[in-house]
Motif scaffolding. Structure first.
Motif, PDB file in Angstrom:
ATOM      1  N   THR A 214       0.812  -1.217   0.000  1.00 39.22           N
ATOM      2  CA  THR A 214       0.000   0.000   0.000  1.00 39.22           C
ATOM      3  C   THR A 214       0.850   1.274   0.000  1.00 39.22           C
ATOM      4  O   THR A 214       0.321   2.363   0.218  1.00 39.22           O
ATOM      5  N   SER A 215       2.139   1.148  -0.267  1.00 40.75           N
ATOM      6  CA  SER A 215       3.001   2.321  -0.412  1.00 40.75           C
ATOM      7  C   SER A 215       3.746   2.243  -1.737  1.00 40.75           C
ATOM      8  O   SER A 215       4.368   1.218  -2.054  1.00 40.75           O
ATOM      9  N   SER A 216       3.688   3.331  -2.488  1.00 42.04           N
ATOM     10  CA  SER A 216       4.440   3.409  -3.743  1.00 42.04           C
ATOM     11  C   SER A 216       5.931   3.460  -3.438  1.00 42.04           C
ATOM     12  O   SER A 216       6.354   3.674  -2.299  1.00 42.04           O
ATOM     13  N   GLU A 217       6.718   3.283  -4.487  1.00 44.11           N
ATOM     14  CA  GLU A 217       8.163   3.391  -4.293  1.00 44.11           C
ATOM     15  C   GLU A 217       8.534   4.783  -3.787  1.00 44.11           C
ATOM     16  O   GLU A 217       9.445   4.929  -2.964  1.00 44.11           O
ATOM     17  N   ALA A 218       7.820   5.815  -4.255  1.00 43.78           N
ATOM     18  CA  ALA A 218       8.101   7.178  -3.769  1.00 43.78           C
ATOM     19  C   ALA A 218       7.806   7.291  -2.284  1.00 43.78           C
ATOM     20  O   ALA A 218       8.573   7.914  -1.533  1.00 43.78           O
ATOM     21  N   GLN A 219       6.710   6.703  -1.829  1.00 41.99           N
ATOM     22  CA  GLN A 219       6.394   6.773  -0.401  1.00 41.99           C
ATOM     23  C   GLN A 219       7.379   5.967   0.430  1.00 41.99           C
ATOM     24  O   GLN A 219       7.801   6.399   1.513  1.00 41.99           O
ATOM     25  N   MET A 220       7.764   4.804  -0.066  1.00 46.84           N
ATOM     26  CA  MET A 220       8.768   4.009   0.647  1.00 46.84           C
ATOM     27  C   MET A 220      10.078   4.776   0.761  1.00 46.84           C
ATOM     28  O   MET A 220      10.740   4.772   1.810  1.00 46.84           O
ATOM     29  N   GLN A 221      10.467   5.456  -0.310  1.00 46.49           N
ATOM     30  CA  GLN A 221      11.689   6.248  -0.288  1.00 46.49           C
ATOM     31  C   GLN A 221      11.608   7.343   0.775  1.00 46.49           C
ATOM     32  O   GLN A 221      12.551   7.541   1.559  1.00 46.49           O
ATOM     33  N   LEU A 222      10.483   8.052   0.832  1.00 42.12           N
ATOM     34  CA  LEU A 222      10.334   9.133   1.804  1.00 42.12           C
ATOM     35  C   LEU A 222      10.241   8.606   3.232  1.00 42.12           C
ATOM     36  O   LEU A 222      10.761   9.237   4.167  1.00 42.12           O
ATOM     37  N   ALA A 223       9.615   7.446   3.421  1.00 42.83           N
ATOM     38  CA  ALA A 223       9.568   6.849   4.757  1.00 42.83           C
ATOM     39  C   ALA A 223      10.984   6.487   5.229  1.00 42.83           C
ATOM     40  O   ALA A 223      11.341   6.711   6.392  1.00 42.83           O
ATOM     41  N   GLY A 224      11.785   5.928   4.318  1.00 44.12           N
ATOM     42  CA  GLY A 224      13.172   5.629   4.670  1.00 44.12           C
ATOM     43  C   GLY A 224      13.976   6.873   4.983  1.00 44.12           C
ATOM     44  O   GLY A 224      14.812   6.876   5.896  1.00 44.12           O
ATOM     45  N   GLU A 225      13.720   7.953   4.248  1.00 43.38           N
ATOM     46  CA  GLU A 225      14.408   9.210   4.527  1.00 43.38           C
ATOM     47  C   GLU A 225      14.012   9.762   5.894  1.00 43.38           C
ATOM     48  O   GLU A 225      14.860  10.282   6.632  1.00 43.38           O
ATOM     49  N   LEU A 226      12.742   9.649   6.252  1.00 47.19           N
ATOM     50  CA  LEU A 226      12.305  10.069   7.589  1.00 47.19           C
ATOM     51  C   LEU A 226      13.013   9.243   8.671  1.00 47.19           C
ATOM     52  O   LEU A 226      13.431   9.778   9.697  1.00 47.19           O
ATOM     53  N   ALA A 227      13.122   7.942   8.430  1.00 47.33           N
ATOM     54  CA  ALA A 227      13.780   7.074   9.410  1.00 47.33           C
ATOM     55  C   ALA A 227      15.242   7.468   9.609  1.00 47.33           C
ATOM     56  O   ALA A 227      15.766   7.390  10.727  1.00 47.33           O
ATOM     57  N   ARG A 228      15.894   7.909   8.546  1.00 52.23           N
ATOM     58  CA  ARG A 228      17.289   8.350   8.683  1.00 52.23           C
ATOM     59  C   ARG A 228      17.377   9.736   9.321  1.00 52.23           C
ATOM     60  O   ARG A 228      18.297  10.018  10.085  1.00 52.23           O
ATOM     61  N   ALA A 229      16.426  10.598   9.019  1.00 59.28           N
ATOM     62  CA  ALA A 229      16.445  11.959   9.569  1.00 59.28           C
ATOM     63  C   ALA A 229      16.127  11.969  11.060  1.00 59.28           C
ATOM     64  O   ALA A 229      16.596  12.855  11.791  1.00 59.28           O
ATOM     65  N   TYR A 230      15.339  10.990  11.510  1.00 57.01           N
ATOM     66  CA  TYR A 230      14.929  10.914  12.918  1.00 57.01           C
ATOM     67  C   TYR A 230      15.266   9.524  13.451  1.00 57.01           C
ATOM     68  O   TYR A 230      14.394   8.688  13.664  1.00 57.01           O
ATOM     69  N   PRO A 231      16.565   9.252  13.672  1.00 61.85           N
ATOM     70  CA  PRO A 231      16.983   7.889  14.006  1.00 61.85           C
ATOM     71  C   PRO A 231      16.507   7.384  15.355  1.00 61.85           C
ATOM     72  O   PRO A 231      16.535   6.169  15.593  1.00 61.85           O
ATOM     73  N   ASP A 232      16.064   8.278  16.252  1.00 61.83           N
ATOM     74  CA  ASP A 232      15.584   7.797  17.538  1.00 61.83           C
ATOM     75  C   ASP A 232      14.069   7.569  17.551  1.00 61.83           C
ATOM     76  O   ASP A 232      13.510   7.212  18.582  1.00 61.83           O
TER      77      ASP A 232
END
Length: 398
Positions: A214-232
Protein backbone atom coordinates in the motif's frame (compact mmCIF):
# COMPACT_ATOMS: atom_id res chain seq x y z
CA UNK A 1 -4.66 -4.28 37.78
CA UNK A 2 -2.01 -2.32 35.87
CA UNK A 3 -0.33 0.69 37.41
CA UNK A 4 2.11 3.03 35.75
CA UNK A 5 3.86 6.31 36.37
CA UNK A 6 0.43 7.86 35.99
CA UNK A 7 -0.63 6.57 39.40
CA UNK A 8 2.51 7.26 41.38
CA UNK A 9 3.60 10.32 43.31
CA UNK A 10 6.86 11.56 44.75
CA UNK A 11 6.00 9.71 47.97
CA UNK A 12 7.59 6.38 48.74
CA UNK A 13 5.35 3.38 48.01
CA UNK A 14 5.97 -0.21 49.05
CA UNK A 15 4.21 -3.41 47.96
CA UNK A 16 4.70 -6.80 49.62
CA UNK A 17 3.93 -9.85 47.46
CA UNK A 18 5.60 -12.51 45.39
CA UNK A 19 7.72 -10.57 42.88
CA UNK A 20 8.81 -11.88 39.46
CA UNK A 21 10.79 -10.11 36.77
CA UNK A 22 13.33 -10.97 34.09
CA UNK A 23 16.94 -9.96 33.52
CA UNK A 24 17.61 -12.02 30.41
CA UNK A 25 16.00 -14.18 27.74
CA UNK A 26 15.24 -17.68 29.12
CA UNK A 27 15.89 -19.11 25.64
CA UNK A 28 19.59 -18.38 25.99
CA UNK A 29 20.31 -17.90 29.72
CA UNK A 30 19.70 -20.27 32.64
CA UNK A 31 19.58 -17.46 35.22
CA UNK A 32 17.18 -15.23 33.36
CA UNK A 33 14.76 -14.20 36.08
CA UNK A 34 14.45 -13.11 39.70
CA UNK A 35 11.79 -14.70 41.89
CA UNK A 36 11.06 -13.48 45.41
CA UNK A 37 8.31 -15.55 47.02
CA UNK A 38 7.96 -13.06 49.85
CA UNK A 39 9.13 -9.97 48.04
CA UNK A 40 9.03 -6.22 48.30
CA UNK A 41 8.74 -3.66 45.51
CA UNK A 42 9.70 -0.11 46.50
CA UNK A 43 8.75 2.83 44.29
CA UNK A 44 9.61 6.49 44.62
CA UNK A 45 8.63 9.26 42.24
CA UNK A 46 7.39 6.88 39.57
CA UNK A 47 10.65 4.92 39.49
CA UNK A 48 11.68 1.57 40.95
CA UNK A 49 13.92 2.09 43.95
CA UNK A 50 14.39 -1.59 44.81
CA UNK A 51 12.89 -5.05 44.31
CA UNK A 52 13.89 -8.10 46.31
CA UNK A 53 13.23 -10.21 49.36
CA UNK A 54 11.03 -8.59 51.99
CA UNK A 55 13.31 -9.86 54.76
CA UNK A 56 16.27 -8.01 53.24
CA UNK A 57 14.58 -4.79 52.16
CA UNK A 58 11.94 -3.93 54.75
CA UNK A 59 14.47 -2.49 57.19
CA UNK A 60 15.42 0.11 54.57
CA UNK A 61 11.93 1.64 54.68
CA UNK A 62 11.54 4.82 56.70
CA UNK A 63 9.48 4.71 59.88
CA UNK A 64 5.78 5.11 59.15
CA UNK A 65 5.97 3.93 55.52
CA UNK A 66 2.82 2.00 54.66
CA UNK A 67 3.48 -1.40 53.10
CA UNK A 68 0.57 -2.60 50.95
CA UNK A 69 0.12 -6.28 51.67
CA UNK A 70 -0.43 -8.59 48.67
CA UNK A 71 1.05 -11.74 50.19
CA UNK A 72 -0.05 -14.84 48.32
CA UNK A 73 -0.37 -12.85 45.12
CA UNK A 74 2.02 -11.89 42.32
CA UNK A 75 3.50 -8.58 41.19
CA UNK A 76 5.37 -8.35 37.89
CA UNK A 77 6.18 -5.70 35.27
CA UNK A 78 3.43 -4.47 32.98
CA UNK A 79 3.00 -6.31 29.69
CA UNK A 80 4.35 -4.80 26.46
CA UNK A 81 2.32 -5.33 23.28
CA UNK A 82 4.49 -4.56 20.27
CA UNK A 83 1.83 -4.63 17.54
CA UNK A 84 -1.79 -3.52 17.84
CA UNK A 85 -4.29 -1.41 15.85
CA UNK A 86 -6.46 0.83 18.01
CA UNK A 87 -8.87 1.72 15.13
CA UNK A 88 -9.72 -1.98 14.79
CA UNK A 89 -11.16 -2.22 18.30
CA UNK A 90 -14.77 -2.30 17.11
CA UNK A 91 -14.13 -4.98 14.46
CA UNK A 92 -12.12 -7.37 16.61
CA UNK A 93 -12.37 -11.01 15.51
CA UNK A 94 -14.31 -10.32 12.31
CA UNK A 95 -14.11 -13.52 10.21
CA UNK A 96 -12.66 -13.62 6.69
CA UNK A 97 -11.07 -16.21 4.39
CA UNK A 98 -7.67 -14.52 4.69
CA UNK A 99 -5.71 -11.34 5.32
CA UNK A 100 -6.38 -9.45 2.09
CA UNK A 101 -10.18 -9.92 1.98
CA UNK A 102 -10.25 -9.14 5.72
CA UNK A 103 -8.65 -5.76 5.01
CA UNK A 104 -11.08 -4.93 2.22
CA UNK A 105 -14.22 -6.15 4.00
CA UNK A 106 -13.70 -4.89 7.54
CA UNK A 107 -10.53 -2.92 8.15
CA UNK A 108 -10.67 -0.18 5.56
CA UNK A 109 -14.36 0.71 6.10
CA UNK A 110 -13.82 0.80 9.87
CA UNK A 111 -10.74 3.03 9.62
CA UNK A 112 -12.61 5.54 7.45
CA UNK A 113 -14.42 6.81 10.58
CA UNK A 114 -11.20 8.06 12.20
CA UNK A 115 -11.15 11.29 10.23
CA UNK A 116 -13.65 12.38 12.90
CA UNK A 117 -11.69 13.52 16.01
CA UNK A 118 -14.63 12.82 18.32
CA UNK A 119 -14.93 9.22 17.12
CA UNK A 120 -11.16 8.71 17.30
CA UNK A 121 -11.10 10.09 20.85
CA UNK A 122 -13.95 7.86 22.00
CA UNK A 123 -12.28 4.72 20.63
CA UNK A 124 -8.86 5.72 21.99
CA UNK A 125 -10.37 6.15 25.46
CA UNK A 126 -11.97 2.70 25.43
CA UNK A 127 -8.90 1.09 23.82
CA UNK A 128 -6.47 2.33 26.48
CA UNK A 129 -8.83 1.33 29.29
CA UNK A 130 -8.98 -2.15 27.78
CA UNK A 131 -5.20 -2.39 27.52
CA UNK A 132 -4.80 -1.45 31.17
CA UNK A 133 -7.57 -3.84 32.23
CA UNK A 134 -5.57 -6.65 30.60
CA UNK A 135 -2.29 -5.58 32.19
CA UNK A 136 -0.68 -3.91 29.18
CA UNK A 137 1.12 -0.70 30.13
CA UNK A 138 3.07 -0.09 26.89
CA UNK A 139 2.12 -0.79 23.28
CA UNK A 140 3.23 -0.04 19.74
CA UNK A 141 0.04 1.22 18.14
CA UNK A 142 -1.15 1.76 14.58
CA UNK A 143 -3.48 4.70 14.08
CA UNK A 144 -5.06 5.40 10.66
CA UNK A 145 -4.00 7.52 7.71
CA UNK A 146 -5.72 10.50 9.38
CA UNK A 147 -3.51 12.74 11.56
CA UNK A 148 -6.61 13.26 13.73
CA UNK A 149 -6.43 9.63 14.80
CA UNK A 150 -2.86 10.09 16.04
CA UNK A 151 -3.71 13.29 17.89
CA UNK A 152 -6.61 11.56 19.64
CA UNK A 153 -4.52 8.57 20.67
CA UNK A 154 -1.57 10.54 22.03
CA UNK A 155 -3.89 12.95 23.86
CA UNK A 156 -5.53 10.03 25.67
CA UNK A 157 -2.20 8.37 26.45
CA UNK A 158 -0.64 11.63 27.65
CA UNK A 159 -3.60 12.30 29.96
CA UNK A 160 -2.80 8.99 31.70
CA UNK A 161 0.98 9.52 31.54
CA UNK A 162 1.48 6.17 29.80
CA UNK A 163 4.49 5.17 27.71
CA UNK A 164 3.05 4.49 24.27
CA UNK A 165 4.42 4.37 20.73
CA UNK A 166 2.12 5.26 17.85
CA UNK A 167 2.09 6.57 14.32
CA UNK A 168 0.01 7.68 11.36
CA UNK A 169 -0.41 4.99 8.71
CA UNK A 170 1.22 5.93 5.38
CA UNK A 171 -0.74 4.47 2.46
CA UNK A 172 -0.82 5.97 -1.04
CA UNK A 173 -1.91 3.07 -3.30
CA UNK A 174 -3.88 -0.18 -3.42
CA UNK A 175 -6.41 1.11 -0.92
CA UNK A 176 -9.72 3.00 -1.04
CA UNK A 177 -9.55 6.66 -2.03
CA UNK A 178 -11.00 7.64 1.34
CA UNK A 179 -7.90 6.24 3.11
CA UNK A 180 -5.26 7.35 0.63
CA UNK A 181 -2.61 9.97 1.29
CA UNK A 182 0.22 10.85 -1.13
CA UNK A 183 3.90 10.17 -0.79
CA UNK A 184 4.48 13.85 -0.02
CA UNK A 185 1.51 14.42 2.32
CA UNK A 186 2.19 11.19 4.20
CA UNK A 187 5.78 12.20 4.86
CA UNK A 188 4.88 15.81 5.71
CA UNK A 189 2.11 14.87 8.14
CA UNK A 190 4.31 12.20 9.75
CA UNK A 191 7.12 14.70 10.27
CA UNK A 192 4.72 17.23 11.80
CA UNK A 193 3.52 14.58 14.24
CA UNK A 194 7.10 13.55 15.07
CA UNK A 195 7.94 17.14 15.94
CA UNK A 196 4.87 17.49 18.12
CA UNK A 197 4.71 14.16 19.93
CA UNK A 198 8.01 12.25 19.85
CA UNK A 199 9.52 12.26 23.34
CA UNK A 200 6.81 14.56 24.63
CA UNK A 201 6.55 13.19 28.14
CA UNK A 202 6.35 9.42 27.73
CA UNK A 203 5.01 9.48 24.16
CA UNK A 204 7.11 8.08 21.30
CA UNK A 205 6.50 8.21 17.56
CA UNK A 206 6.64 5.38 15.01
CA UNK A 207 7.00 6.00 11.27
CA UNK A 208 4.26 3.69 9.96
CA UNK A 209 4.05 2.59 6.32
CA UNK A 210 1.19 0.10 6.57
CA UNK A 211 2.90 -2.53 4.45
CA UNK A 212 4.79 -2.51 1.18
CA UNK A 213 1.78 -3.19 -1.10
CA UNK A 214 0.00 0.00 0.00
CA UNK A 215 3.00 2.32 -0.41
CA UNK A 216 4.44 3.41 -3.74
CA UNK A 217 8.16 3.39 -4.29
CA UNK A 218 8.10 7.18 -3.77
CA UNK A 219 6.39 6.77 -0.40
CA UNK A 220 8.77 4.01 0.65
CA UNK A 221 11.69 6.25 -0.29
CA UNK A 222 10.33 9.13 1.80
CA UNK A 223 9.57 6.85 4.76
CA UNK A 224 13.17 5.63 4.67
CA UNK A 225 14.41 9.21 4.53
CA UNK A 226 12.31 10.07 7.59
CA UNK A 227 13.78 7.07 9.41
CA UNK A 228 17.29 8.35 8.68
CA UNK A 229 16.45 11.96 9.57
CA UNK A 230 14.93 10.91 12.92
CA UNK A 231 16.98 7.89 14.01
CA UNK A 232 15.58 7.80 17.54
CA UNK A 233 12.01 7.37 16.30
CA UNK A 234 10.46 3.96 15.84
CA UNK A 235 9.44 2.35 12.57
CA UNK A 236 6.63 -0.20 12.39
CA UNK A 237 5.13 -2.17 9.53
CA UNK A 238 4.02 -5.65 8.44
CA UNK A 239 6.00 -8.29 6.57
CA UNK A 240 5.50 -11.85 5.28
CA UNK A 241 2.24 -12.51 7.11
CA UNK A 242 0.38 -14.38 4.38
CA UNK A 243 1.45 -16.26 1.24
CA UNK A 244 -0.94 -14.29 -1.00
CA UNK A 245 0.55 -11.08 0.40
CA UNK A 246 4.09 -12.31 -0.27
CA UNK A 247 3.21 -13.10 -3.88
CA UNK A 248 1.61 -9.66 -4.26
CA UNK A 249 4.75 -7.94 -3.01
CA UNK A 250 6.84 -9.95 -5.47
CA UNK A 251 4.69 -8.67 -8.34
CA UNK A 252 4.91 -5.07 -7.11
CA UNK A 253 8.66 -5.11 -6.36
CA UNK A 254 10.11 -7.66 -8.81
CA UNK A 255 13.65 -6.36 -8.32
CA UNK A 256 13.67 -7.27 -4.61
CA UNK A 257 15.20 -10.55 -3.44
CA UNK A 258 12.45 -10.97 -0.83
CA UNK A 259 9.64 -9.11 0.91
CA UNK A 260 12.01 -8.06 3.71
CA UNK A 261 14.53 -6.93 1.10
CA UNK A 262 12.02 -4.30 -0.04
CA UNK A 263 12.26 -2.59 3.35
CA UNK A 264 16.02 -3.08 3.47
CA UNK A 265 16.39 -1.36 0.09
CA UNK A 266 14.73 1.77 1.49
CA UNK A 267 16.81 1.86 4.67
CA UNK A 268 14.10 0.67 7.04
CA UNK A 269 16.01 -2.10 8.83
CA UNK A 270 17.51 -0.52 11.92
CA UNK A 271 17.26 -0.49 15.73
CA UNK A 272 13.75 0.52 16.88
CA UNK A 273 12.14 -1.01 13.78
CA UNK A 274 9.36 -3.51 14.50
CA UNK A 275 8.18 -6.01 11.87
CA UNK A 276 4.89 -7.74 12.57
CA UNK A 277 4.41 -11.44 11.74
CA UNK A 278 7.61 -12.52 9.89
CA UNK A 279 6.14 -15.94 9.14
CA UNK A 280 7.30 -16.45 5.55
CA UNK A 281 10.93 -15.33 5.87
CA UNK A 282 14.08 -17.17 4.89
CA UNK A 283 17.37 -17.27 6.75
CA UNK A 284 18.88 -14.45 4.70
CA UNK A 285 16.04 -12.23 5.95
CA UNK A 286 16.58 -13.35 9.53
CA UNK A 287 20.32 -12.69 9.33
CA UNK A 288 19.66 -9.13 8.12
CA UNK A 289 17.21 -8.57 10.97
CA UNK A 290 19.76 -9.77 13.53
CA UNK A 291 22.53 -7.67 11.96
CA UNK A 292 20.44 -4.51 12.03
CA UNK A 293 18.66 -5.22 15.35
CA UNK A 294 15.31 -5.07 13.59
CA UNK A 295 12.75 -6.87 15.72
CA UNK A 296 10.01 -9.43 15.10
CA UNK A 297 6.57 -8.86 16.59
CA UNK A 298 5.12 -12.36 16.82
CA UNK A 299 1.29 -12.31 16.69
CA UNK A 300 0.09 -15.86 17.34
CA UNK A 301 -3.59 -15.14 17.91
CA UNK A 302 -4.12 -13.25 14.67
CA UNK A 303 -1.91 -15.67 12.72
CA UNK A 304 -4.19 -18.51 13.79
CA UNK A 305 -7.44 -16.57 13.36
CA UNK A 306 -6.63 -15.44 9.82
CA UNK A 307 -4.95 -18.74 8.89
CA UNK A 308 -1.69 -16.99 8.00
CA UNK A 309 0.79 -19.64 9.15
CA UNK A 310 3.04 -20.75 12.01
CA UNK A 311 6.01 -18.71 13.19
CA UNK A 312 9.36 -20.56 13.03
CA UNK A 313 10.85 -20.28 16.53
CA UNK A 314 13.70 -22.67 15.77
CA UNK A 315 15.19 -20.54 12.99
CA UNK A 316 14.55 -17.24 14.77
CA UNK A 317 16.33 -18.56 17.87
CA UNK A 318 19.19 -20.07 15.88
CA UNK A 319 19.93 -16.70 14.27
CA UNK A 320 19.10 -14.72 17.44
CA UNK A 321 16.58 -12.37 15.86
CA UNK A 322 15.15 -9.89 18.41
CA UNK A 323 11.73 -11.26 19.28
CA UNK A 324 8.68 -9.80 20.98
CA UNK A 325 5.01 -10.74 21.23
CA UNK A 326 1.80 -8.93 20.35
CA UNK A 327 -1.98 -9.27 20.27
CA UNK A 328 -2.50 -7.67 16.82
CA UNK A 329 -6.04 -6.59 17.67
CA UNK A 330 -8.29 -6.57 15.61
CA UNK A 331 -6.98 -9.60 13.63
CA UNK A 332 -6.02 -10.89 17.04
CA UNK A 333 -9.08 -11.88 19.04
CA UNK A 334 -8.07 -10.70 22.52
CA UNK A 335 -6.40 -7.71 24.18
CA UNK A 336 -4.92 -10.09 26.75
CA UNK A 337 -1.21 -10.83 26.55
CA UNK A 338 -1.84 -13.88 28.76
CA UNK A 339 -4.20 -15.27 26.14
CA UNK A 340 -1.61 -14.40 23.49
CA UNK A 341 1.01 -16.41 25.39
CA UNK A 342 -1.41 -19.33 25.47
CA UNK A 343 -1.69 -19.20 21.68
CA UNK A 344 2.08 -18.78 21.30
CA UNK A 345 2.61 -22.08 23.10
CA UNK A 346 0.22 -23.83 20.71
CA UNK A 347 1.84 -22.29 17.61
CA UNK A 348 5.23 -23.50 18.80
CA UNK A 349 3.99 -27.04 19.44
CA UNK A 350 2.31 -27.22 16.04
CA UNK A 351 5.64 -26.17 14.51
CA UNK A 352 7.60 -28.81 16.42
CA UNK A 353 9.00 -26.51 19.11
CA UNK A 354 8.37 -26.66 22.85
CA UNK A 355 8.21 -23.40 24.79
CA UNK A 356 8.49 -23.72 28.57
CA UNK A 357 6.32 -21.36 30.59
CA UNK A 358 9.25 -19.09 31.38
CA UNK A 359 9.93 -18.71 27.66
CA UNK A 360 6.48 -17.37 26.79
CA UNK A 361 6.07 -15.31 29.94
CA UNK A 362 8.55 -12.50 29.15
CA UNK A 363 6.09 -10.30 27.28
CA UNK A 364 7.87 -7.77 29.47
CA UNK A 365 11.65 -7.66 29.02
CA UNK A 366 11.45 -9.19 25.52
CA UNK A 367 9.28 -6.33 24.36
CA UNK A 368 11.46 -3.74 26.06
CA UNK A 369 14.63 -5.13 24.49
CA UNK A 370 13.08 -5.30 21.05
CA UNK A 371 12.06 -1.65 21.46
CA UNK A 372 15.53 -0.63 22.76
CA UNK A 373 13.92 0.34 26.09
CA UNK A 374 15.61 -2.08 28.47
CA UNK A 375 16.31 -0.25 31.72
CA UNK A 376 13.37 2.06 31.12
CA UNK A 377 10.52 -0.47 31.15
CA UNK A 378 10.19 -4.25 31.20
CA UNK A 379 11.63 -5.20 34.59
CA UNK A 380 12.22 -3.93 38.12
CA UNK A 381 15.85 -2.82 37.96
CA UNK A 382 16.59 0.26 40.04
CA UNK A 383 15.70 3.41 38.12
CA UNK A 384 13.23 1.76 35.76
CA UNK A 385 9.82 3.32 35.31
CA UNK A 386 7.35 1.83 37.76
CA UNK A 387 4.93 0.14 35.37
CA UNK A 388 3.66 -2.91 37.23
CA UNK A 389 0.83 -5.41 37.47
CA UNK A 390 -0.78 -5.54 40.91
CA UNK A 391 -3.51 -7.85 42.19
CA UNK A 392 -6.93 -6.22 42.30
CA UNK A 393 -7.37 -6.95 46.00
CA UNK A 394 -5.15 -5.74 48.81
CA UNK A 395 -5.51 -6.59 52.50
CA UNK A 396 -4.71 -4.18 55.29
CA UNK A 397 -1.29 -2.50 55.21
CA UNK A 398 1.46 -4.13 57.26
Amino acid sequence: MAISNSTTTNDLQAYRASVLHFSNDPAFHQQAFAWHEDGLLIIRGGKVQAAGDYAQLHASLPEGCVVHDYRGKLIMPGFIDTHIHYPQTDMIASPAPGLLPWLDTYTFPTERKFADPAHAGEVAHFFIKELLRCGTTTAMVYCTVHPESVEAFFAESEARNLRMVAGKVMMDRNCPDFLRDTAESGARESEDLIKKWHKRGRQLYAITPRFAPTSSEAQMQLAGELARAYPDTYLQTHVAENTDEVAWVKSLFPQARSYMDVYDHYGMLRPRSMYAHCIWLDDADRVRMAETQSAVSFCPTSNLFLGSGLFDFERADALQVPLSMATDVGGGTSFSMLQTMNEAYKVARMGGTYLPALRVLPATLGGARSMQLEGTIGNFVAGAEADALLPTYCSAPV
